[in-house]
Design a protein around this motif. Structure first.
Motif, PDB file in Angstrom:
ATOM      1  N   TYR A  52      -3.888  10.912  -0.202  1.00 58.33           N
ATOM      2  CA  TYR A  52      -3.985   9.838  -1.195  1.00 58.33           C
ATOM      3  C   TYR A  52      -3.655   8.500  -0.551  1.00 58.33           C
ATOM      4  CZ  TYR A  52      -2.253   6.562  -4.688  1.00 58.33           C
ATOM      5  OH  TYR A  52      -2.036   5.426  -5.427  1.00 58.33           O
ATOM      6  N   ALA A  53      -4.406   7.460  -0.917  1.00 57.77           N
ATOM      7  CA  ALA A  53      -4.105   6.092  -0.508  1.00 57.77           C
ATOM      8  C   ALA A  53      -4.253   5.190  -1.724  1.00 57.77           C
ATOM      9  CB  ALA A  53      -5.029   5.630   0.614  1.00 57.77           C
ATOM     10  N   GLY A  54      -3.279   4.298  -1.914  1.00 57.01           N
ATOM     11  CA  GLY A  54      -3.325   3.408  -3.064  1.00 57.01           C
ATOM     12  C   GLY A  54      -2.823   2.030  -2.715  1.00 57.01           C
ATOM     13  N   SER A  55      -3.289   1.041  -3.477  1.00 54.05           N
ATOM     14  CA  SER A  55      -2.901  -0.348  -3.241  1.00 54.05           C
ATOM     15  C   SER A  55      -2.062  -0.920  -4.361  1.00 54.05           C
ATOM     16  CB  SER A  55      -4.157  -1.219  -3.101  1.00 54.05           C
ATOM     17  OG  SER A  55      -4.853  -1.268  -4.340  1.00 54.05           O
ATOM     18  N   VAL A  73       0.319   2.328   9.292  1.00 57.66           N
ATOM     19  CA  VAL A  73       0.560   3.773   9.151  1.00 57.66           C
ATOM     20  C   VAL A  73      -0.660   4.524   9.673  1.00 57.66           C
ATOM     21  CG1 VAL A  73       0.991   5.662   7.524  1.00 57.66           C
ATOM     22  CG2 VAL A  73       2.056   3.431   7.145  1.00 57.66           C
ATOM     23  N   LEU A  74      -0.417   5.610  10.380  1.00 55.05           N
ATOM     24  CA  LEU A  74      -1.496   6.441  10.914  1.00 55.05           C
ATOM     25  C   LEU A  74      -1.212   7.904  10.628  1.00 55.05           C
ATOM     26  CD1 LEU A  74      -3.989   7.053  12.710  1.00 55.05           C
ATOM     27  CD2 LEU A  74      -2.443   6.972  14.689  1.00 55.05           C
ATOM     28  N   LEU A  75      -2.176   8.590  10.021  1.00 61.15           N
ATOM     29  CA  LEU A  75      -2.147  10.051   9.930  1.00 61.15           C
ATOM     30  C   LEU A  75      -3.084  10.579  11.003  1.00 61.15           C
ATOM     31  CD1 LEU A  75      -1.997  12.299   6.826  1.00 61.15           C
ATOM     32  CD2 LEU A  75      -3.460  12.927   8.739  1.00 61.15           C
ATOM     33  N   MET A 122       0.838  -1.196   0.000  1.00 58.44           N
ATOM     34  CA  MET A 122       0.000   0.000   0.000  1.00 58.44           C
ATOM     35  C   MET A 122       0.873   1.246   0.000  1.00 58.44           C
ATOM     36  SD  MET A 122      -3.241  -0.665   2.563  1.00 58.44           S
ATOM     37  CE  MET A 122      -3.816   1.023   2.268  1.00 58.44           C
ATOM     38  N   ARG A 123       0.249   2.367  -0.372  1.00 60.91           N
ATOM     39  CA  ARG A 123       0.928   3.657  -0.351  1.00 60.91           C
ATOM     40  C   ARG A 123       0.003   4.689   0.283  1.00 60.91           C
ATOM     41  NH1 ARG A 123       3.366   5.836  -5.696  1.00 60.91           N
ATOM     42  NH2 ARG A 123       1.210   5.781  -6.408  1.00 60.91           N
ATOM     43  N   LEU A 124       0.592   5.611   1.031  1.00 57.29           N
ATOM     44  CA  LEU A 124      -0.151   6.729   1.611  1.00 57.29           C
ATOM     45  C   LEU A 124       0.670   7.986   1.386  1.00 57.29           C
ATOM     46  CD1 LEU A 124      -2.809   7.155   3.451  1.00 57.29           C
ATOM     47  CD2 LEU A 124      -1.152   7.622   5.259  1.00 57.29           C
ATOM     48  N   CYS A 125       0.002   9.059   1.004  1.00 56.32           N
ATOM     49  CA  CYS A 125       0.713  10.308   0.753  1.00 56.32           C
ATOM     50  C   CYS A 125      -0.192  11.482   1.093  1.00 56.32           C
ATOM     51  CB  CYS A 125       1.137  10.395  -0.709  1.00 56.32           C
ATOM     52  SG  CYS A 125       1.978  11.937  -1.142  1.00 56.32           S
ATOM     53  N   SER A 126       0.315  12.393   1.892  1.00 54.61           N
ATOM     54  CA  SER A 126      -0.403  13.628   2.187  1.00 54.61           C
ATOM     55  C   SER A 126      -0.115  14.630   1.076  1.00 54.61           C
ATOM     56  CB  SER A 126       0.034  14.194   3.538  1.00 54.61           C
ATOM     57  OG  SER A 126      -0.535  15.479   3.727  1.00 54.61           O
ATOM     58  N   VAL A 158       3.343  18.456  -1.184  1.00 56.75           N
ATOM     59  CA  VAL A 158       3.134  17.017  -1.184  1.00 56.75           C
ATOM     60  C   VAL A 158       4.241  16.366  -0.377  1.00 56.75           C
ATOM     61  CG1 VAL A 158       2.931  14.958  -2.640  1.00 56.75           C
ATOM     62  CG2 VAL A 158       2.060  17.169  -3.455  1.00 56.75           C
ATOM     63  N   CYS A 159       3.863  15.487   0.525  1.00 58.55           N
ATOM     64  CA  CYS A 159       4.856  14.788   1.348  1.00 58.55           C
ATOM     65  C   CYS A 159       5.404  13.567   0.625  1.00 58.55           C
ATOM     66  CB  CYS A 159       4.224  14.360   2.679  1.00 58.55           C
ATOM     67  SG  CYS A 159       3.807  15.744   3.764  1.00 58.55           S
ATOM     68  N   GLU A 160       6.435  13.019   1.173  1.00 58.86           N
ATOM     69  CA  GLU A 160       7.026  11.800   0.641  1.00 58.86           C
ATOM     70  C   GLU A 160       6.006  10.661   0.708  1.00 58.86           C
ATOM     71  OE1 GLU A 160      10.820   8.794   1.547  1.00 58.86           O
ATOM     72  OE2 GLU A 160      10.581  10.675   2.664  1.00 58.86           O
ATOM     73  N   VAL A 161       5.945   9.860  -0.338  1.00 62.27           N
ATOM     74  CA  VAL A 161       5.035   8.719  -0.362  1.00 62.27           C
ATOM     75  C   VAL A 161       5.521   7.664   0.635  1.00 62.27           C
ATOM     76  CG1 VAL A 161       4.048   6.876  -1.767  1.00 62.27           C
ATOM     77  CG2 VAL A 161       4.427   9.153  -2.756  1.00 62.27           C
ATOM     78  N   ILE A 162       4.612   7.208   1.484  1.00 56.87           N
ATOM     79  CA  ILE A 162       4.918   6.139   2.437  1.00 56.87           C
ATOM     80  C   ILE A 162       4.482   4.822   1.810  1.00 56.87           C
ATOM     81  CG2 ILE A 162       4.496   5.229   4.746  1.00 56.87           C
ATOM     82  CD1 ILE A 162       3.623   8.122   5.514  1.00 56.87           C
TER      83      ILE A 162
END
Length: 265
Positions: free
Chosen positions: A16-19, A162-164, A1-5, A259-263
């Motif tokens: 953003y959240a992606g699989s 991961v938690l925002l 998965m990916r998460l990005c603010s 845009v933050c770094e993609v997690i």
């Protein structure tokens, strides 16, 4: 998965959240142009989005929704009360029919290979929710605009990768700042926002050995600083009633206008 603010703060929120095969946005609180630019910077476009999940109807969470809906025709997910409030917002313009999908707190939604669990939050909106997103064995959550937290919230945020998490304000800055009294009371109230200290205390209830990253978000421009939020939350974790220290985890602060770094996890 990916998460990005893409943006996170009192002036606008878009996560953003992606699989890998499914792409969703949590909120669209910045301009449609900025959303598209943010998505492009991480290698996708608005046309790749499968859904926009709306937490609530305040402008810093829906500002770009009308443009996004008209330009891309992206399905919109929100509670009925939230969507009714969105339709009553005169600044969004016309939203095409057929895009809306009703959700309810504690009723799971499947979008592609993602399972999305809305959970109720205490905030001064029609029927606001946070979101927990899972794909396979990985999970993340976006938990902002929390006036308070309780066992219900803690249970919904267990065992995340991961938690925002909201760290909206420093209480002292807010109390001595220029905001009118009624607004200070609103922010500090049970339907307002989490302070830095409360964010740290909630985090103490959620940390576990396999937590990959914590991102502090929704910071107030007037009543907080990124370094202050970071240091306060870290102090609460290190001094709190838990077996961890803040240095055991990757804790960062989401940027307001960048845009933050993609997690990836």
């Amino acid at each position: 998965m990916r998460l990005c603010s893409i943006a996170s703060g009192s002036s606008g929120n878009c996560i953003y959240a992606g699989s890998g095969t499914t792409n969703v946005l949590i909120d669209a609180g910045i301009s449609g142009k900025r959303i598209e630019q943010g998505l492009n910077s991480i290698g996708i476009t608005g046309k790749d989005l499968d859904a926009v999940m709306i937490t609530h109807e305040h402008s810093d969470h829906i500002k770009g929704l009308g443009v996004l809906a008209r330009k891309q025709g992206i399905p919109i997910y929100a509670t009925k009360e939230t969507y009714d409030a969105i339709l009553a917002c005169p600044t969004l313009g016309q939203i095409p029919e057929g895009l809306y999908h009703e959700i309810e707190p504690d009723r799971q939604v499947e979008i592609g290979d993602m399972k999305i669990d809305p959970f109720s939050i205490s905030h001064d909106a029609a029927n606001p929710v946070g979101y927990r997103i899972s794909s396979g064995k990985r999970s993340a959550a976006v938990a902002t605009d929390l006036g308070v937290y309780d066992t219900y919230i803690i249970n919904h945020l267990q065992s995340l990768d991961v938690l925002l998490l909201e760290a909206n304000h420093d209480v002292h800055m807010l109390e001595v700042g220029v905001y009118p009294y009624y607004l200070k009371r609103r922010i500090l109230g049970n339907r307002g926002h989490l302070s830095n200290e409360m964010a740290g205390q909630l985090l103490c209830e959620l940390l576990h050995d396999n937590m990959k990253q914590v991102v502090l978000g929704h910071l107030s421009k007037e009543n907080n600083y990124p370094a202050l939020a970071y240091e306060t939350v870290c102090a609460e974790v290190t001094m709190g009633d838990n077996p961890y220290r803040s240095r055991d985890f990757h804790i960062s602060v989401a940027k307001r206008d960048e845009v933050c770094e993609v997690i990836e996890f």
